[in-house]
Write a protein that holds these residues in place. Structure first.
Motif, PDB file in Angstrom:
ATOM      1  N   UNK A  68       0.849  -1.195   0.000  1.00  0.00           N
ATOM      2  CA  UNK A  68       0.000   0.000   0.000  1.00  0.00           C
ATOM      3  C   UNK A  68       0.886   1.248   0.000  1.00  0.00           C
ATOM      4  N   UNK A  69       0.252   2.400   0.017  1.00  0.00           N
ATOM      5  CA  UNK A  69       0.961   3.689  -0.063  1.00  0.00           C
ATOM      6  C   UNK A  69       2.010   3.849   1.036  1.00  0.00           C
ATOM      7  N   UNK A  70       1.726   3.341   2.218  1.00  0.00           N
ATOM      8  CA  UNK A  70       2.667   3.526   3.332  1.00  0.00           C
ATOM      9  C   UNK A  70       4.003   2.819   3.087  1.00  0.00           C
ATOM     10  N   UNK A  71       4.030   1.878   2.156  1.00  0.00           N
ATOM     11  CA  UNK A  71       5.292   1.201   1.836  1.00  0.00           C
ATOM     12  C   UNK A  71       6.341   2.191   1.343  1.00  0.00           C
ATOM     13  N   UNK A  72       5.901   3.236   0.653  1.00  0.00           N
ATOM     14  CA  UNK A  72       6.845   4.234   0.147  1.00  0.00           C
ATOM     15  C   UNK A  72       7.432   5.083   1.263  1.00  0.00           C
ATOM     16  N   UNK A  73       6.719   5.204   2.372  1.00  0.00           N
ATOM     17  CA  UNK A  73       7.237   5.948   3.522  1.00  0.00           C
ATOM     18  C   UNK A  73       8.214   5.103   4.322  1.00  0.00           C
ATOM     19  N   UNK A  74       8.005   3.789   4.330  1.00  0.00           N
ATOM     20  CA  UNK A  74       8.813   2.896   5.151  1.00  0.00           C
ATOM     21  C   UNK A  74      10.065   2.377   4.452  1.00  0.00           C
ATOM     22  N   UNK A  75      10.052   2.337   3.116  1.00  0.00           N
ATOM     23  CA  UNK A  75      11.145   1.698   2.372  1.00  0.00           C
ATOM     24  C   UNK A  75      11.773   2.652   1.368  1.00  0.00           C
ATOM     25  N   UNK A  76      13.110   2.656   1.352  1.00  0.00           N
ATOM     26  CA  UNK A  76      13.863   3.489   0.418  1.00  0.00           C
ATOM     27  C   UNK A  76      13.830   2.900  -0.987  1.00  0.00           C
ATOM     28  N   UNK A  77      13.799   1.580  -1.050  1.00  0.00           N
ATOM     29  CA  UNK A  77      13.869   0.872  -2.319  1.00  0.00           C
ATOM     30  C   UNK A  77      12.751  -0.165  -2.371  1.00  0.00           C
ATOM     31  N   UNK A  78      11.963  -0.124  -3.452  1.00  0.00           N
ATOM     32  CA  UNK A  78      10.912  -1.110  -3.678  1.00  0.00           C
ATOM     33  C   UNK A  78      11.281  -1.866  -4.949  1.00  0.00           C
ATOM     34  N   UNK A  79      11.332  -3.190  -4.835  1.00  0.00           N
ATOM     35  CA  UNK A  79      11.776  -4.037  -5.942  1.00  0.00           C
ATOM     36  C   UNK A  79      10.702  -5.068  -6.262  1.00  0.00           C
ATOM     37  N   UNK A  80      10.174  -5.003  -7.479  1.00  0.00           N
ATOM     38  CA  UNK A  80       9.173  -5.960  -7.934  1.00  0.00           C
ATOM     39  C   UNK A  80       9.816  -7.132  -8.648  1.00  0.00           C
ATOM     40  N   UNK A  81       9.036  -8.198  -8.789  1.00  0.00           N
ATOM     41  CA  UNK A  81       9.539  -9.405  -9.442  1.00  0.00           C
ATOM     42  C   UNK A  81       9.216  -9.460 -10.932  1.00  0.00           C
ATOM     43  N   UNK A  82       8.186  -8.729 -11.380  1.00  0.00           N
ATOM     44  CA  UNK A  82       7.817  -8.760 -12.799  1.00  0.00           C
ATOM     45  C   UNK A  82       7.173  -7.446 -13.213  1.00  0.00           C
ATOM     46  N   UNK A  83       6.929  -7.324 -14.503  1.00  0.00           N
ATOM     47  CA  UNK A  83       6.254  -6.141 -15.040  1.00  0.00           C
ATOM     48  C   UNK A  83       4.878  -5.949 -14.413  1.00  0.00           C
ATOM     49  N   UNK A  84       4.197  -7.043 -14.077  1.00  0.00           N
ATOM     50  CA  UNK A  84       2.890  -6.942 -13.423  1.00  0.00           C
ATOM     51  C   UNK A  84       2.987  -6.075 -12.174  1.00  0.00           C
TER      52      UNK A  84
END
Length: 152
Positions: free
Chosen positions: A73-89
């Protein structure tokens, strides 16, 4: 640095990545990095999913205690400096729902925009495929962390 790995159900790829990174951080006595995982559908029904990856990680002495699924959710951007997804989805979901860009795992690892795929449970090679997936993440973590550190 705070790193969040994201996949669909927060049950396989992002969880393997999370625990492999935690294992690497512990091995190297690195206390400056925090890591977690989340899913874009972390409330989905996973009762029919295989949990073989937990056994594989435990056999490799990768501690999986404390596992819990987390909804992205949106709060993930406040808690984490780097967000890494596994696929284009995952990348498209975040862009569409939060108007933010995230990295793909393979982009961080080797500059490729390819997804990290998971084998189908009905495949006769599923157990081997899952073991290879865990090994892939485990071996990738030193490179991923080095690449992330050089970007910041």
């Amino acid at each position: 640095m705070n790193i969040l790995f994201v996949c669909t159900d927060n049950y396989t790829r992002s969880v393997i990545a999370e625990f492999c990174m935690k294992s690497y951080l512990k091995e190297t006595n690195n206390t400056s990095v925090n890591v977690a995982s989340a899913g874009i559908r972390a409330t989905s029904d996973i009762s029919k999913y295989s949990n073989v990856h937990f056994g594989i990680m435990n056999e490799m002495k990768i501690n999986t205690t404390g596992f819990k699924r987390t909804q992205f959710n949106e709060s993930c951007f406040e808690q984490y400096d780097v967000v890494i997804g596994m696929s284009e989805l995952h990348k498209e979901y975040v862009k569409h729902n939060f108007n933010r860009d995230i990295l793909l795992f393979n982009e961080v690892l080797n500059g490729q925009t390819s997804p990290v795929n998971i084998g189908h449970p009905d495949s006769p090679n599923f157990l081997d495929d899952m073991k290879q997936l865990v090994i892939f993440f485990h071996k990738a973590m030193p490179i991923v962390l080095r690449n992330l550190s050089s970007q910041s």
